[in-house]
Design a protein around this motif. Structure first.
Motif, PDB file in Angstrom:
ATOM      1  N   ILE A   1      -0.660 -39.742  25.513  1.00 12.99           N
ATOM      2  CA  ILE A   1      -0.841 -41.126  25.978  1.00 12.99           C
ATOM      3  C   ILE A   1      -1.881 -41.862  25.151  1.00 12.99           C
ATOM      4  O   ILE A   1      -2.293 -42.963  25.497  1.00 12.99           O
ATOM      5  CB  ILE A   1      -1.215 -41.160  27.472  1.00 12.99           C
ATOM      6  CG1 ILE A   1      -2.504 -40.390  27.738  1.00 12.99           C
ATOM      7  CG2 ILE A   1      -0.080 -40.616  28.324  1.00 12.99           C
ATOM      8  CD1 ILE A   1      -3.029 -40.555  29.156  1.00 12.99           C
ATOM      9  N   SER A   2      -2.335 -41.242  24.070  1.00 13.08           N
ATOM     10  CA  SER A   2      -3.223 -41.923  23.126  1.00 13.08           C
ATOM     11  C   SER A   2      -2.960 -41.369  21.739  1.00 13.08           C
ATOM     12  O   SER A   2      -2.310 -40.328  21.570  1.00 13.08           O
ATOM     13  CB  SER A   2      -4.698 -41.718  23.508  1.00 13.08           C
ATOM     14  OG  SER A   2      -5.158 -40.444  23.067  1.00 13.08           O
ATOM     15  N   GLU A   3      -3.472 -42.047  20.730  1.00 12.78           N
ATOM     16  CA  GLU A   3      -3.492 -41.507  19.379  1.00 12.78           C
ATOM     17  C   GLU A   3      -4.625 -40.483  19.273  1.00 12.78           C
ATOM     18  O   GLU A   3      -5.550 -40.475  20.096  1.00 12.78           O
ATOM     19  CB  GLU A   3      -3.711 -42.631  18.367  1.00 12.78           C
ATOM     20  CG  GLU A   3      -2.515 -43.550  18.202  1.00 12.78           C
ATOM     21  CD  GLU A   3      -1.327 -42.817  17.613  1.00 12.78           C
ATOM     22  OE1 GLU A   3      -1.410 -42.400  16.450  1.00 12.78           O
ATOM     23  OE2 GLU A   3      -0.327 -42.638  18.337  1.00 12.78           O
ATOM     24  N   PRO A   4      -4.595 -39.603  18.288  1.00 14.48           N
ATOM     25  CA  PRO A   4      -5.737 -38.711  18.061  1.00 14.48           C
ATOM     26  C   PRO A   4      -6.868 -39.473  17.380  1.00 14.48           C
ATOM     27  O   PRO A   4      -6.624 -40.269  16.461  1.00 14.48           O
ATOM     28  CB  PRO A   4      -5.159 -37.631  17.144  1.00 14.48           C
ATOM     29  CG  PRO A   4      -4.026 -38.302  16.435  1.00 14.48           C
ATOM     30  CD  PRO A   4      -3.463 -39.307  17.385  1.00 14.48           C
ATOM     31  N   TYR A   5      -8.092 -39.266  17.828  1.00 14.24           N
ATOM     32  CA  TYR A   5      -9.267 -39.929  17.256  1.00 14.24           C
ATOM     33  C   TYR A   5     -10.412 -38.938  17.144  1.00 14.24           C
ATOM     34  O   TYR A   5     -10.515 -37.994  17.923  1.00 14.24           O
ATOM     35  CB  TYR A   5      -9.725 -41.095  18.132  1.00 14.24           C
ATOM     36  CG  TYR A   5      -8.715 -42.192  18.299  1.00 14.24           C
ATOM     37  CD1 TYR A   5      -8.440 -43.083  17.270  1.00 14.24           C
ATOM     38  CD2 TYR A   5      -8.030 -42.344  19.497  1.00 14.24           C
ATOM     39  CE1 TYR A   5      -7.508 -44.092  17.426  1.00 14.24           C
ATOM     40  CE2 TYR A   5      -7.097 -43.349  19.669  1.00 14.24           C
ATOM     41  CZ  TYR A   5      -6.840 -44.219  18.627  1.00 14.24           C
ATOM     42  OH  TYR A   5      -5.910 -45.218  18.784  1.00 14.24           O
TER      43      TYR A   5
END
Length: 676
Positions: free
Chosen positions: A192-196
């Motif tokens: 549910i998010s990009e990798p950061y």
């Protein structure tokens, strides 16, 4: 981008220390449903036994179990159990137990980030997204993400695009999920998010950590960790429970063999009062016990006392034979909380029949006269006796004024969460002697203090005033309504204007003290009823320097063989008198409504108007269905669940239940209370 800040703040609170934690030595129990145990065994047994070198999927031990409100489930409630890293759920107990989706995993990360708590298949409750950990430093500047080319490691290469949610997955996380012993979609959900990357503190050092939020888990990649521990799962279940219920998650205590005992010492700061003792002579009402000249009490010095520690799976008890044979500490092992008040100093106080008293804390044996008696400051003999199902601690002394033989017995059984106590007084003299005998527990459920929400639980409608500084109360021996007297809740010491002591107006089967904010307390129960019961506490304006040095305080529960301090029934020559009480340390009930020697029941009204019912058993009931009955009508029935002392079962009932009788039936006992 608007979800980045909640995710960054969340990851800072869920990062696991860089040093791998040693594998648990034993397979845990305490699972609410056999299907939960089966899933845990598939996912984490290999980690627990050390045969797999990877991080936990769920966690080392199961945590709290609840029937949470969930619209659309049978009865609009579903069984859940929390773990460090997840929550297991049974949405349909009548479904196919062979299905891999009979047990589901909550989308806890989604709920934490969005603040939308799911309360049904199609229902959500909006809460504020989590903001804990706002001081974390992350690679997020005024213009968004800042590039750090040195972090472009091979493990961060994007190798998968998830079209369902439109997010990319790097190699490190893809490979970790592929190695999961349980289906990856089941365990993790969709991204549910990009990798950061973020700069977070791990083990006291600021390190770059790659993270990515999935529906059910938060994955982290720390290249500084050993290879098999570089990818780990954040403690989402633990953090979600704190967000939802406002307190830390509690866990099942690991298996423990029988009951053990060991002898040790405790060094306690002690005022030197030995030189201040004043011998008495015949004619003094307390003879042959000494009085004390408080002006001659010496300075505070460390003093070492003999201590005996007895332990079973759920409780650890510490006895101090030199200080009245008292049960000094009783620690709930699942929380580490000592149920008794523990004075940080041993300091004579100007209370009691001798004119001085040691308010050490714990459970004391009070005889042969009113108040604290004569015996709490002097040594008792202590002996241990091993029995088939536990261990007995037996303390004995001879009361010097009236010649009574005193025996205090404490029994701790294996795999039980209660403390069985018996005080026996024998008259071996040739004539009848007046006798008062009490057990007195000094309690402090809120960080060694009595909190503003702390209250007594005594199942009577009137109390008798013993002594008080509260001028709004009538004089000693007068009766007051309980709990509401002149629109004041007398069960709460926070409403008092001075110290107050009150006797129960009739015999009672139990007495208790509970603090809903600390979610902890104690119940003392008797199968035959207590002839006498008393409560006592200080008010906020009392000078605590009289008995301690740190401002701490306590409340007292008294169990007596006679109704009040004004009763001195004679004990005939050759006869004996007995008080028996089971002391049940409590946690996780929400509040205390009633108790028996089998367990305790708690009832709390939620902000939505519904009731949350908590039930705990003093012993493990491995297959117990639970029914809740209101005014003769069944309003809840569980599947077969495990009841045990360390994991109370919470049941969230719908709004609309008010007044009348609430009865909870289990496979082993029933408890009943009246709703206000």
């Amino acid at each position: 981008m608007k979800l980045l800040l909640p995710i960054f703040l969340l990851v800072a609170t869920l990062i696991i220390p860089a040093t791998p934690v040693a594998a648990a030595p034993m397979i845990p129990d305490g699972f609410a449903d056999p299907a939960f145990a089966t899933l845990w065994m598939r996912a984490d047994r290999a980690v627990a036994t050390g045969s797999a070198r990877r991080s936990w999927t769920y966690g080392a031990s199961p945590g709290e179990m609840r029937y949470e409100r969930f619209a659309g489930a049978p009865g609009d409630a579903r069984l859940v159990q929390y773990f460090d890293k997840a929550r297991m759920e049974v949405n349909n107990p009548g479904g196919d137990r062979r299905s891999p989706w009979f047990v589901t995993g909550g989308r806890l990360v989604v709920e934490l980030i969005t603040g939308r708590m799911q309360t049904g298949f199609n229902d959500v409750e909006q809460r504020a997204p989590d903001r804990i950990g706002a001081r974390v430093s992350a690679l997020l500047g005024p213009d968004g993400l800042r590039e750090r080319p040195d972090l472009a490691l091979p493990a961060t290469t994007i190798v998968r695009y998830e079209s369902v949610t439109g997010h990319n997955v790097p190699r490190a996380f893809r490979d970790f999920m592929a190695a999961s012993p349980v289906d990856a979609l089941f365990v993790f959900g969709y991204p549910i998010s990009e990798p950061y990357w973020a700069l977070v503190r791990v083990g006291g050092k600021e390190l770059p950590v790659l993270f990515q939020a999935f529906e059910r888990r938060l994955l982290t990649f720390n290249p500084a960790n050993p290879p098999r521990w570089q990818v780990e799962m954040g403690n989402v279940g633990q953090h979600y429970f704190l967000w939802r219920y406002g307190r830390p998650l509690r866990y099942a205590v690991p298996p423990f063999s029988g009951v053990t005992a060991r002898e040790t010492t405790l060094t306690l700061p002690t005022y030197d009062y030995s030189g201040a003792l004043v011998p008495t002579s015949p004619g003094d009402p307390i003879y042959p016990y000494p009085r004390l000249d408080l002006a001659r009490v010496g300075s505070l010095q460390p003093r070492t006392y003999r201590a005996v520690v007895v332990e079973n799976r759920f409780l650890e008890l510490t006895f101090l034979p030199e200080l009245g044979g008292r049960l000094y500490r009783a620690v709930i092992k699942s929380t580490g909380q000592n149920i008794f008040y523990q004075n940080p100093v041993i300091k004579p106080a100007p209370f009691g029949q001798r004119g001085w008293w040691l308010g050490v804390g714990g459970l004391e044996w009070a005889a042969p006269t009113e108040e604290h008696g004569y015996l709490e400051a002097f040594p008792w003999n202590l002996a241990l006796e091993t029995q088939r199902d536990g261990l007995v601690v037996r303390m004995t002394t001879v009361e010097q004024q009236r010649g009574f033989d005193m025996t205090a017995t404490v029994r701790l059984r294996a795999d039980e969460g209660s403390i069985a106590t018996i005080l026996v007084v024998q008259n071996r003299t040739g004539s009848a002697q007046p006798l008062q005998m009490w057990m007195n527990a000094a309690l402090a459920p809120t960080a060694n203090r009595v909190g503003p929400a702390t209250h007594f639980v005594v199942p009577v409608d009137q109390m008798i005033v013993h002594a008080t500084e509260d001028r709004a109360l009538p004089p000693p021996r007068a009766r007051v309504e309980w709990t509401l007297h002149q629109n004041r809740d007398l069960s709460r010491p926070s409403t008092w204007n001075g110290y107050v002591g009150l006797f129960a107006a009739r015999p009672t089967p139990f007495i208790g003290l509970y603090d809903p904010q600390a979610d902890a307390g104690v119940a003392a129960v008797s199968s035959t009823g207590f002839a006498g019961a008393k409560v006592f506490a200080f008010s906020s304006n009392f000078d605590r320097r009289l008995f301690t040095d740190d401002g701490s305080d306590y409340a007292e529960l008294w169990c007596g063989a006679q109704p009040t301090f004004w009763d001195d029934p004679p004990l005939d020559a050759g006869e004996q008198r007995v008080i028996a009480a089971d002391w049940i340390p409590l946690q996780g009930l929400g509040d205390l409504a009633t108790a028996s020697d089998h367990g305790a029941l708690g009832v709390q009204r939620r902000v939505d108007g519904g009731l949350t019912v908590g039930v705990v058993s003093v012993r493990i009931l491995p297959a117990a269905p639970v029914r809740v009955i209101h005014n003769g009508r069944e309003v809840f029935r569980s599947t077969t669940v495990v009841l045990r002392p360390d994991l109370p079962l919470a049941i969230e009932l719908p709004p609309g239940i008010a007044g009348g009788t609430l009865r909870v039936e289990t496979g082993g006992f029933a408890l009943e209370t009246t709703l206000s």
